[in-house]
Write an enzyme that holds these catalytic residues in place. Structure first.
Site, PDB file in Angstrom:
ATOM      1  N   SER A 153     -65.499  -1.215 -41.310  1.00  0.00           N
ATOM      2  CA  SER A 153     -64.129  -1.153 -40.786  1.00  0.00           C
ATOM      3  C   SER A 153     -63.317  -2.232 -41.475  1.00  0.00           C
ATOM      4  CB  SER A 153     -64.132  -1.428 -39.283  1.00  0.00           C
ATOM      5  OG  SER A 153     -62.817  -1.702 -38.817  1.00  0.00           O
ATOM      6  N   TYR A 166     -66.473  -5.513 -31.173  1.00  0.00           N
ATOM      7  CA  TYR A 166     -66.381  -4.580 -32.310  1.00  0.00           C
ATOM      8  C   TYR A 166     -66.244  -5.349 -33.633  1.00  0.00           C
ATOM      9  CZ  TYR A 166     -64.671  -0.524 -34.999  1.00  0.00           C
ATOM     10  OH  TYR A 166     -64.499   0.483 -35.925  1.00  0.00           O
TER      11      TYR A 166
HETATM   12  C1  BGC Z   1     -61.057   1.121 -35.358  1.00  0.00           C
HETATM   13  C2  BGC Z   1     -59.777   1.829 -34.979  1.00  0.00           C
HETATM   14  C3  BGC Z   1     -58.576   1.107 -35.559  1.00  0.00           C
HETATM   15  C4  BGC Z   1     -58.784   0.807 -37.030  1.00  0.00           C
HETATM   16  C5  BGC Z   1     -57.651  -0.056 -37.599  1.00  0.00           C
HETATM   17  C6  BGC Z   1     -61.102   0.935 -36.835  1.00  0.00           C
HETATM   18  O1  BGC Z   1     -62.290   0.341 -37.231  1.00  0.00           O
HETATM   19  O2  BGC Z   1     -62.166   1.866 -34.879  1.00  0.00           O
HETATM   20  O3  BGC Z   1     -59.674   1.911 -33.582  1.00  0.00           O
HETATM   21  O4  BGC Z   1     -57.431   1.905 -35.396  1.00  0.00           O
HETATM   22  O5  BGC Z   1     -60.006   0.143 -37.226  1.00  0.00           O
HETATM   23  O6  BGC Z   1     -57.305  -1.119 -36.773  1.00  0.00           O
END
Ligand code: BGC
Length: 268
Positions: A153, A166
């Site tokens: 991410s 996260y």
């Molecule tokens: C998340 C999303 C978010 C994106 C950008 C991703 O890794 O799961 O919820 O919109 O990152 O912030």
């Protein structure tokens, strides 16, 4: 999509019954791969993806299982072995969010995110590497012994208030990927990651479902549009294919420029 890019290759994609994983399952099949569609408690959705692939003349099978359970993980790879004779690519994609302000974040939700997003990625990757070794190199399929691709991410580098679990998990995925890549490259196992930005899927619906939310999201994306699962799929296909044979230990950001600190375009 170049149909031959992944022909003769077999891919297991975790969390492939929805969102980015589903998009990758369809894209990888279109690029010629046989696809194992992992899901956790979403059999109908997974079967629908499988049907879509097979109706178009591709090969796919659903594989249920929780990525944070070693026994379930072994079961998914067994399905790949039974149905397709093995696996050439793992896409460790399954991920969840359990959002909360830092002091409200429960241990349960901290663990849930870490279990799926980091430990799940580790368990799947470990099993994949063991299987690659057992199978041996088959130049008719790929120049590499095997490929592991993590769905990371932008939050492996962008801190994210209200999402400590996260962001910590994705930061962990970055170092897991790089350490594995360094350790396994001599065996011709390529390990890389894709770091998606905001992709229009159920996980981040709150960020795009209303005009106000979308307007504030657009301030974070220089390229001026939300991403689609196909944006991730096409990059992932290339990264997993022999066209990227010399790409080892890299994170490919597919984010419309989200990691370019867009606020600084008008400040600083
Ligand atoms: C998340 C999303 C978010 C994106 C950008 C991703 O890794 O799961 O919820 O919109 O990152 O912030």
């Amino acid at each position: 999509m170049t149909a031959s890019l992944l022909s003769a290759q077999r891919v297991l994609i975790t969390g492939a019954s929805s969102g980015i994983g589903a998009g990758m399952a369809l894209g990888f099949a279109e690029a010629g791969a046989a696809v194992v569609v992992n899901h956790f408690g979403q059999a109908d959705a997974a079967e629908a993806i499988v049907r879509q692939i097979t109706d178009a003349g591709g090969q796919a099978v659903a594989a249920p299982g929780d990525v944070s359970s070693p026994a379930d993980v072994a079961g998914m790879f067994d399905i790949a072995a039974e149905r397709f004779g093995g696996i050439d690519i793992l896409v460790a994609n399954a991920g969840i969010q359990k959002d909360a302000a830092f002091t409200e974040l429960t241990l349960e939700d901290w663990r849930a995110a870490l279990d799926v997003d980091l430990t799940g990625a580790f368990l799947c990757a470990q099993e994949a590497v063991r299987r690659f070794r057992r199978q041996g190199l088959d130049p008719a399929r790929s120049k590499a012994l095997g490929k592991v691709l993590f769905t990371s991410s932008v939050h492996q580098v962008i801190p994210w208030a209200g999402h400590a679990n996260y962001a910590a998990a994705k930061g962990g995925v970055k170092m897991l990927m790089e350490t594995m890549a360094q350790e396994l490259a001599p065996e011709k196992i390529r390990v890389n990651a894709i770091a998606p930005g905001a992709i229009q899927t159920p996980i981040n619906m709150a960020a795009w479902a209303t005009p106000t939310a979308k307007e504030s999201l657009m301030k974070l994306i220089p390229y001026g549009r939300i991403g689609q699962p196909e944006d991730i799929a096409s990059a992932a296909i290339w990264l997993a294919s022999d066209a990227a044979d010399y790409v080892v230990g890299t994170t490919l950001f597919v984010d419309g420029g989200m990691t370019l600190y867009p606020c600084f375009a008008r400040g600083g």
